[in-house]
Design a protein around this motif. Sequence first.
Motif, PDB file in Angstrom:
ATOM      1  N   GLU B 161      30.226  44.328  35.443  1.00  0.00           N
ATOM      2  CA  GLU B 161      30.780  44.468  36.383  1.00  0.00           C
ATOM      3  C   GLU B 161      31.713  44.671  36.906  1.00  0.00           C
ATOM      4  O   GLU B 161      32.588  44.941  36.778  1.00  0.00           O
ATOM      5  CB  GLU B 161      29.544  45.718  37.059  1.00  0.00           C
ATOM      6  CG  GLU B 161      28.565  46.720  36.498  1.00  0.00           C
ATOM      7  CD  GLU B 161      27.429  47.225  37.220  1.00  0.00           C
ATOM      8  OE1 GLU B 161      27.165  45.835  38.332  1.00  0.00           O
ATOM      9  OE2 GLU B 161      26.683  48.335  37.156  1.00  0.00           O
ATOM     10  N   TYR B 165      34.955  47.470  37.550  1.00  0.00           N
ATOM     11  CA  TYR B 165      34.622  48.174  38.806  1.00  0.00           C
ATOM     12  C   TYR B 165      35.132  48.843  40.168  1.00  0.00           C
ATOM     13  O   TYR B 165      35.310  50.125  40.423  1.00  0.00           O
ATOM     14  CB  TYR B 165      32.918  47.420  39.535  1.00  0.00           C
ATOM     15  CG  TYR B 165      32.014  48.619  40.088  1.00  0.00           C
ATOM     16  CD1 TYR B 165      30.690  49.545  38.785  1.00  0.00           C
ATOM     17  CD2 TYR B 165      32.123  49.249  41.641  1.00  0.00           C
ATOM     18  CE1 TYR B 165      30.149  49.972  39.504  1.00  0.00           C
ATOM     19  CE2 TYR B 165      30.364  50.228  41.302  1.00  0.00           C
ATOM     20  CZ  TYR B 165      29.983  50.546  40.723  1.00  0.00           C
ATOM     21  OH  TYR B 165      29.575  51.423  40.821  1.00  0.00           O
ATOM     22  N   ILE B 166      36.221  47.732  39.898  1.00  0.00           N
ATOM     23  CA  ILE B 166      37.050  48.893  41.180  1.00  0.00           C
ATOM     24  C   ILE B 166      38.143  49.533  40.315  1.00  0.00           C
ATOM     25  O   ILE B 166      38.356  50.749  40.783  1.00  0.00           O
ATOM     26  CB  ILE B 166      37.778  47.501  41.656  1.00  0.00           C
ATOM     27  CG1 ILE B 166      37.764  46.148  42.746  1.00  0.00           C
ATOM     28  CG2 ILE B 166      39.496  47.776  42.433  1.00  0.00           C
ATOM     29  CD1 ILE B 166      38.519  44.694  42.763  1.00  0.00           C
ATOM     30  N   GLN B 169      33.671  51.853  38.489  1.00  0.00           N
ATOM     31  CA  GLN B 169      33.022  52.218  38.861  1.00  0.00           C
ATOM     32  C   GLN B 169      31.736  52.320  37.697  1.00  0.00           C
ATOM     33  O   GLN B 169      31.793  51.508  36.740  1.00  0.00           O
ATOM     34  CB  GLN B 169      33.003  52.874  39.934  1.00  0.00           C
ATOM     35  CG  GLN B 169      33.096  52.987  40.436  1.00  0.00           C
ATOM     36  CD  GLN B 169      35.314  53.723  40.194  1.00  0.00           C
ATOM     37  OE1 GLN B 169      35.496  54.516  40.150  1.00  0.00           O
ATOM     38  NE2 GLN B 169      35.796  52.966  40.889  1.00  0.00           N
ATOM     39  N   ASN B 170      30.932  53.122  38.044  1.00  0.00           N
ATOM     40  CA  ASN B 170      30.176  53.881  36.690  1.00  0.00           C
ATOM     41  C   ASN B 170      30.810  53.908  35.307  1.00  0.00           C
ATOM     42  O   ASN B 170      29.385  53.355  34.521  1.00  0.00           O
ATOM     43  CB  ASN B 170      28.950  54.730  36.748  1.00  0.00           C
ATOM     44  CG  ASN B 170      29.207  55.305  37.684  1.00  0.00           C
ATOM     45  OD1 ASN B 170      30.360  56.039  37.913  1.00  0.00           O
ATOM     46  ND2 ASN B 170      28.841  56.647  36.381  1.00  0.00           N
TER      47      ASN B 170
END
Lengths: 198, 192
Positions: B161, B165-166, B169-170
Amino acid sequence: MSFELPKLKYAYDALEPNIDARTMEIHHTKHHAAYTNNLNNAIKDTDLANKSIEEILKNISKHPVAIRNNGGGFYNHNLFWDIMSPKGGGLPKGDLLDAINRDFGSFEKFKELFNNAAATRFGSGWAWLVKNEGKLFVSSTPNQDNPLMDIAEVKGTPIIGLDVWEHAYYLKYQNRRPEYIDAFWNVIDWDQVTKLFM
Amino acid sequence: MPFELPKLPYAYEALEPVISKKTLEFHHDKHHAAYVNNLNNLVKGTKFENATLETIIKEADGGIFNNGAQVWNHTFYFEQFGKDKYDVLKVSSFSEVVYRDYGSLDILKDKFSTAAKTLFGSGWVWLVEKKDGKLDIIQTSNAGNPLRDGLKPILTCDVWEHAYYIDYQNRRPDYIESFWKIIDWEVIANRY
């Protein structure tokens, strides 16, 4: 019957600054929701559809991996939200504190052991405080596995679960997982943990 | 001689908007650097102190394997991106291999993307060359690396992730779809 994504007992910003509102919202409405949804799809029209999540997890080695991953993800996040509170923090009391002292030597020793389990879990996973036949254990599991599963090294009833997937902390803490772990103790709901222990 | 963190082969903002400057700063300066640092601490006084990363990947276990493989994996990952090389696989002996084994580059991308989307937890997806020269796509969890199984890595996607992720995200599938836009196919072709 299908599993439902539980509502949180507090607002998304209630755990600030320890866990930020944006992380809480994405974690709950995206990650937890996806596990719930995927679990329901995986058990649909199978004989697991009427079983409790605990029953499903207990025999997880017999089920497809999608049920292990999403059933674990559903249960683990339920527990995680449940044992945090904006009024959390401080120290456990009463029987729980006695048991911690008995099984780990002191609260500080327990915390050190738990922090270490959470910090050293390589990759994605969870750190746990587990109760088994009245005795307490600290452990960690990879991905969405948990101590209820028959495949877990340390089995029992989880009474604390800390999510150390990067999605649980990356927006606020990035690579600094230990800071997130420290912050978790400021929002832990010892009353709720005690209820699970009793 | 201690292991060293290689410099990023382009500017931190070079891969925007696919991968942000902020992500690359953390990914290279914090994550990749930590694996190098941890590895140097762990190998001291062990038989791996003067070993190559390849030997560590093939023979080590536990923390030395995890950190050694992550050093190698990240170097390999960062080296395959390039600005202004977007999305073009020139006609070459490698493009013929892609055509031979997958029928088209789009089919290869599609299969690789599916593997990257479905890897559960942290890990890497790889296009590898097997001993017989055929291409294959595999998933490894956490620090896993195909060299361990005698396969030659050609292309990789980091699906920890922290890699996306930054920026996403998901939405891992969005990261994977965008990932193809920054691949330097010349680097990939030369690895085969």
